[in-house]
Enzyme design. Structure first.
Site, PDB file in Angstrom:
ATOM      1  CD  GLU A 191      -3.027   2.125  -3.889  1.00 15.24           C
ATOM      2  OE1 GLU A 191      -2.699   2.972  -3.050  1.00 15.24           O
ATOM      3  OE2 GLU A 191      -2.068   1.375  -4.265  1.00 15.24           O
ATOM      4  CE  LYS A 222       2.867   1.676   1.122  1.00 15.98           C
ATOM      5  NZ  LYS A 222       3.872   1.251   0.006  1.00 15.98           N
TER       6      LYS A 222
END
Length: 448
Positions: free
Chosen positions: A244, A261
């Site tokens: 990420e 997410k």
């Protein structure tokens, strides 16, 4: 810029780091596929249990504590020159990490681990791997002497005789029942209107001897993560296998953030794998979680962005990694001309994808419910060039070792639509492959 080819066959990043082990502040970053290894910062700031100190180098391997207390606003001294067109390339500047709790203390009363919580060094000497060869770079006046010193160091076999081993298997600190209780309390907070989403995480810990660096190549091969890295500060080690990005600071004051997410596991069977991916694509729950975090980040960045420049060019993209599929969105903005990039990074931390919304209340609930401070997990590791360009990750899928304790964490976003058993399983979907690999270093002690 001094640049010279190192006479050293590349046997992997970990081998190179082992040979540089005697140098303070060794750090490795992989950004957009470029391998950067830096060491012996000219100066560094470090915080342990909320006490910030700075040190200056007076030799390749020696440091002395500065007489005056450091100020981070003065430590980060970015040039005002227009940035060269070298995005995602380290050219000398600032490298380090900021842990989750150090960042959260800007907003809430939070405990910290008894290990380094913040570290940034001014690195003017570093190594880049380019087409299988290693090149030494330096902005320092002593570049030629430093090159010879490093060349000699690389020619010497590492003296690391104590190989890494786990004395106890790395296992969850929470039982399923304890997780269930925390989940139930979050549901109560959501129904009471305290929050919309909480990123609940759990810790896996074990006891270990030796250097975590011994495991690094195995973990990087296992995960093939785009924001991998490693940092060693005395008896603290941080190993990143993160997929990420937090913030890319690009040329012309453009910034990009890519929150993750939404997660589904990968399968060897291509049919099952495609089904898993399609489940994520059409998951209304994951889309709802994702858009909450996108809105949170848009709000965080808008404080420093030119009016009207905050955009969302990608929403609900699916990116596939070795163990999981992730739902990833993208937010871009253009910073105001008078903004300090470090201030943008620090005040935007912790990242919304690993807190929840609204952010401050989410951090308070995390502090209340989680069993221990997160430390480096969910913090950020990265760099700034002196011109303010740079790249910083979110430290998920990461392992930290301090003295004889090693830990990794996993979690996920809890909303009103979440199922407790599914969320618990998602933790293991994210971490089980890394946990299984880590536990291969477990060597039970002989019983007498």
């Amino acid at each position: 810029m001094f640049r010279k080819l190192l006479d050293f066959p590349s046997n992997g990043i970990a081998d190179l780091l082992h040979r540089l082990d005697s140098l303070f502040g060794c750090i490795y970053l992989k950004n957009s596929g470029e391998d950067i290894i830096a060491f012996s910062p000219e100066q560094y700031c470090i915080s342990i249990q909320q006490q910030l100190f700075s040190y200056s180098r007076n030799h390749f391997t020696h440091y002395q504590k500065d007489k005056t207390n450091p100020s981070l606003n003065h430590f980060f001294n970015f040039t005002t020159q227009s940035a060269p067109k070298t995005q995602h390339t380290f050219q000398g500047g600032y490298m380090g990490f900021i842990d989750y709790n150090y960042a959260s203390r800007q907003h809430i009363d939070a405990n910290t681990k008894s290990q380094p919580n913040f570290y940034v060094g001014i690195y003017k000497t570093f190594i880049k791997q380019e087409k299988g060869q290693l090149f030494f770079y330096s902005l320092e006046d002593c570049a030629e002497a430093f090159f010879k010193f490093i060349q000699q160091l690389l020619a010497t076999q590492s003296l690391n005789n104590q190989k890494f081993k786990l004395l106890s298997k790395c296992s969850a600190t929470w039982t399923k029942s304890q997780y269930d209780q925390a989940f139930a309390q979050i549901q109560k907070y959501i129904k009471a209107g305290d929050c919309y989403q909480i990123n609940l995480t759990q810790e896996f810990i074990g006891k270990a001897n030796g250097s975590l660096l011994d495991t690094a190549e195995n973990f990087w091969k296992l995960t093939d993560a785009p924001y991998s890295g490693y940092l060693k500060i005395d008896d603290f080690e941080l190993l990143s296998c993160s997929p990420e990005l937090f913030i890319d600071f690009e040329t012309d004051r453009k910034i990009t953030t890519k929150p993750i997410k939404g997660t589904m596991p990968r399968y060897d069977d291509p049919i099952l794998d495609e089904q898993s991916k399609n489940t994520l694509i059409h998951s209304e729950k994951d889309q709802a979680e994702n858009v909450m975090i996108v809105d949170l980040l848009r709000n965080d960045l808008s404080v420093y962005a030119e009016t009207g420049s905050v955009k969302t060019p990608k929403l609900f993209n699916i990116e596939s990694f070795k163990q999981v599929h992730h739902m990833v969105s993208e937010v871009t903005a253009t910073l105001k001309s008078d903004v300090n990039p470090f201030e943008v990074l620090f005040t935007a931390l912790p990242g919304g994808s690993i807190t929840g919304a609204p952010k401050i209340r989410a951090m308070q609930i995390i502090e209340e419910l989680e069993s221990a401070p997160r430390g480096a997990y969910c913090g950020s590791l990265g760099y700034f060039n002196f011109d303010g360009t740079g790249s910083w990750n979110i430290l998920i899928r990461s392992i930290q070792k301090y003295q004889d304790e090693v830990s990794l964490w996993a979690g996920g976003g809890i909303t009103i639509a979440s199922d407790c058993n599914a969320e618990y399983q998602e933790c293991f979907d994210k971490v089980s492959a890394m946990l299984d690999l880590l536990n291969t270093w477990h060597q039970p002690q002989n019983e007498f």
